[in-house]
Design a protein around this motif. Structure first.
Motif, PDB file in Angstrom:
ATOM      1  N   THR A  15      37.877  34.034  42.833  1.00 14.82           N
ATOM      2  CA  THR A  15      36.799  33.195  42.315  1.00 14.82           C
ATOM      3  C   THR A  15      37.274  31.750  42.181  1.00 14.82           C
ATOM      4  N   PRO A  16      36.458  30.786  42.585  1.00 10.44           N
ATOM      5  CA  PRO A  16      36.881  29.390  42.487  1.00 10.44           C
ATOM      6  C   PRO A  16      36.901  28.881  41.045  1.00 10.44           C
ATOM      7  N   ASP A  17      36.152  29.520  40.162  1.00 13.18           N
ATOM      8  CA  ASP A  17      36.107  29.084  38.765  1.00 13.18           C
ATOM      9  C   ASP A  17      36.904  30.073  37.919  1.00 13.18           C
ATOM     10  N   THR A  18      38.065  29.653  37.438  1.00  9.54           N
ATOM     11  CA  THR A  18      38.927  30.531  36.647  1.00  9.54           C
ATOM     12  C   THR A  18      38.728  30.334  35.144  1.00  9.54           C
ATOM     13  N   THR A  19      37.723  29.562  34.752  1.00 10.77           N
ATOM     14  CA  THR A  19      37.464  29.299  33.349  1.00 10.77           C
ATOM     15  C   THR A  19      37.144  30.602  32.619  1.00 10.77           C
ATOM     16  N   GLY A  20      37.848  30.849  31.533  1.00  8.11           N
ATOM     17  CA  GLY A  20      37.585  32.016  30.700  1.00  8.11           C
ATOM     18  C   GLY A  20      38.185  33.315  31.219  1.00  8.11           C
ATOM     19  N   LEU A  21      38.892  33.298  32.339  1.00  7.29           N
ATOM     20  CA  LEU A  21      39.470  34.526  32.879  1.00  7.29           C
ATOM     21  C   LEU A  21      40.804  34.887  32.222  1.00  7.29           C
ATOM     22  N   ASN A  22      41.378  33.945  31.485  1.00 11.96           N
ATOM     23  CA  ASN A  22      42.668  34.157  30.820  1.00 11.96           C
ATOM     24  C   ASN A  22      43.740  34.641  31.779  1.00 11.96           C
ATOM     25  N   LEU A  23      43.798  34.051  32.951  1.00 15.73           N
ATOM     26  CA  LEU A  23      44.823  34.396  33.934  1.00 15.73           C
ATOM     27  C   LEU A  23      46.151  33.778  33.538  1.00 15.73           C
ATOM     28  N   PRO A  24      47.232  34.482  33.760  1.00 12.76           N
ATOM     29  CA  PRO A  24      48.535  33.858  33.514  1.00 12.76           C
ATOM     30  C   PRO A  24      48.729  32.716  34.501  1.00 12.76           C
ATOM     31  N   PRO A  25      49.528  31.728  34.131  1.00 14.99           N
ATOM     32  CA  PRO A  25      49.710  30.573  35.029  1.00 14.99           C
ATOM     33  C   PRO A  25      50.520  30.898  36.279  1.00 14.99           C
ATOM     34  N   PHE A  26      51.238  32.049  36.274  1.00 16.00           N
ATOM     35  CA  PHE A  26      52.080  32.409  37.405  1.00 16.00           C
ATOM     36  C   PHE A  26      51.819  33.848  37.822  1.00 16.00           C
ATOM     37  N   TYR A  35      47.058  28.267  44.288  1.00 14.65           N
ATOM     38  CA  TYR A  35      47.692  27.626  45.433  1.00 14.65           C
ATOM     39  C   TYR A  35      46.588  27.283  46.416  1.00 14.65           C
ATOM     40  N   ASN A  36      46.604  26.102  46.940  1.00 16.85           N
ATOM     41  CA  ASN A  36      45.599  25.662  47.898  1.00 16.85           C
ATOM     42  C   ASN A  36      44.230  25.509  47.230  1.00 16.85           C
ATOM     43  N   GLY A  37      44.227  25.308  45.910  1.00 13.13           N
ATOM     44  CA  GLY A  37      42.991  25.018  45.193  1.00 13.13           C
ATOM     45  C   GLY A  37      42.188  26.215  44.727  1.00 13.13           C
ATOM     46  N   ILE A  38      42.607  27.425  45.053  1.00 14.05           N
ATOM     47  CA  ILE A  38      41.848  28.615  44.670  1.00 14.05           C
ATOM     48  C   ILE A  38      42.821  29.785  44.505  1.00 14.05           C
ATOM     49  N   ILE A  39      42.436  30.758  43.686  1.00 16.28           N
ATOM     50  CA  ILE A  39      43.324  31.909  43.509  1.00 16.28           C
ATOM     51  C   ILE A  39      43.069  32.940  44.600  1.00 16.28           C
ATOM     52  N   ASP A  40      44.056  33.801  44.788  1.00 21.60           N
ATOM     53  CA  ASP A  40      43.932  34.895  45.743  1.00 21.60           C
ATOM     54  C   ASP A  40      43.544  36.165  44.997  1.00 21.60           C
ATOM     55  N   MET A  41      43.079  37.149  45.739  1.00 23.74           N
ATOM     56  CA  MET A  41      42.796  38.458  45.160  1.00 23.74           C
ATOM     57  C   MET A  41      44.092  39.258  45.173  1.00 23.74           C
ATOM     58  N   GLY A  42      44.536  39.720  44.013  1.00 22.26           N
ATOM     59  CA  GLY A  42      45.762  40.500  43.952  1.00 22.26           C
ATOM     60  C   GLY A  42      46.720  39.964  42.914  1.00 22.26           C
ATOM     61  N   CYS A  43      47.852  40.643  42.792  1.00 23.98           N
ATOM     62  CA  CYS A  43      48.821  40.269  41.757  1.00 23.98           C
ATOM     63  C   CYS A  43      49.804  39.208  42.238  1.00 23.98           C
ATOM     64  N   TYR A  44      49.792  38.876  43.528  1.00 25.77           N
ATOM     65  CA  TYR A  44      50.659  37.851  44.081  1.00 25.77           C
ATOM     66  C   TYR A  44      49.813  36.744  44.679  1.00 25.77           C
ATOM     67  N   GLU A  45      50.290  35.532  44.557  1.00 23.28           N
ATOM     68  CA  GLU A  45      49.607  34.379  45.133  1.00 23.28           C
ATOM     69  C   GLU A  45      50.284  34.031  46.447  1.00 23.28           C
ATOM     70  N   TRP A  46      49.509  33.938  47.508  1.00 19.26           N
ATOM     71  CA  TRP A  46      50.055  33.577  48.808  1.00 19.26           C
ATOM     72  C   TRP A  46      50.556  32.145  48.737  1.00 19.26           C
ATOM     73  N   GLN A  47      51.790  31.894  49.218  1.00 18.22           N
ATOM     74  CA  GLN A  47      52.408  30.568  49.111  1.00 18.22           C
ATOM     75  C   GLN A  47      52.548  29.875  50.461  1.00 18.22           C
ATOM     76  N   GLY A  48      51.747  30.275  51.425  1.00 16.52           N
ATOM     77  CA  GLY A  48      51.799  29.635  52.732  1.00 16.52           C
ATOM     78  C   GLY A  48      52.670  30.366  53.735  1.00 16.52           C
ATOM     79  N   VAL A  49      53.403  31.389  53.286  1.00 17.71           N
ATOM     80  CA  VAL A  49      54.238  32.187  54.164  1.00 17.71           C
ATOM     81  C   VAL A  49      53.971  33.643  53.856  1.00 17.71           C
ATOM     82  N   GLY A  50      53.558  34.388  54.869  1.00 15.84           N
ATOM     83  CA  GLY A  50      53.264  35.800  54.670  1.00 15.84           C
ATOM     84  C   GLY A  50      54.477  36.671  54.914  1.00 15.84           C
ATOM     85  N   VAL A  51      54.391  37.915  54.492  1.00 18.94           N
ATOM     86  CA  VAL A  51      55.463  38.875  54.696  1.00 18.94           C
ATOM     87  C   VAL A  51      55.769  39.008  56.178  1.00 18.94           C
ATOM     88  N   ASP A  52      54.740  39.013  57.023  1.00 17.02           N
ATOM     89  CA  ASP A  52      54.954  39.134  58.461  1.00 17.02           C
ATOM     90  C   ASP A  52      55.689  37.920  59.020  1.00 17.02           C
TER      91      ASP A  52
END
Length: 159
Positions: A15-26, A35-52
């Motif tokens: 979701t582009p609006d994280t207001t009120g979601l109480n997400l941890p900062p990391f 990262y890249n202005g929006i959060i990812d779905m999942g417990c890890y944030e993609w940092q521009g380099v994938g596992v592959d």
């Protein structure tokens, strides 16, 4: 492994609006949650380099730390030949003064394997070229591919 592949549809799908979601900062790896202005779905944030990307870009040989270390009778020196272009790897053992103590030829044991890439291990028995047991101390081992030095690591011989 729940890290993202570069082609994952979960990247930037939060979701582009994280207001009120109480997400941890990391995320669980300690990377910034946004990262890249929006959060990812999942417990890890993609940092521009994938596992592959990490697996496909490993083209350099790698020398691993010996095990066990310290050692008393023998130790395994492991390395990875990342591509089939790696030929005739050699392990050389040096004392603390930088004097060559022993050369361990890896080519004969690898020549029967095809393709010649992947993880390999060679045992060092703590002896010099003449079969004489070495004294306690710090020794260095170097992986070379042809005339190119890949890496140098140290180990400790304790009897």
């Amino acid at each position: 492994d729940y890290h993202f592949l570069s082609s994952s549809p979960c990247i930037d799908a939060g979701t582009p609006d994280t207001t009120g979601l109480n997400l941890p900062p990391f995320d669980l790896d300690g990377n910034p949650r946004i990262y890249n202005g929006i959060i990812d779905m999942g417990c890890y944030e993609w940092q521009g380099v994938g596992v592959d990307d990490l697996y496909n870009t490993a083209v350099c040989p790698v020398l691993y730390q010996n095990y066990p270390n310290p050692f008393s009778s023998s130790t395994a020196i492991s390395f990875n030949l990342a591509t089939d272009l790696c030929r005739l790897p050699q392990i050389r053992i040096y004392n603390i003064k930088g004097q060559l103590i022993r050369s361990l030829e890896c080519g004969e044991s690898l020549s029967a394997k095809a393709p010649m890439y992947g993880d390999y291990s060679i045992l060092w028995d703590g002896k010099d070229e003449n079969g004489k047991q070495l004294s306690n101390g710090i020794y260095f081992y170097k992986l070379s591919i042809g005339n190119t030095v890949v890496d140098i690591k140290k180990c400790l011989l304790l009897q």
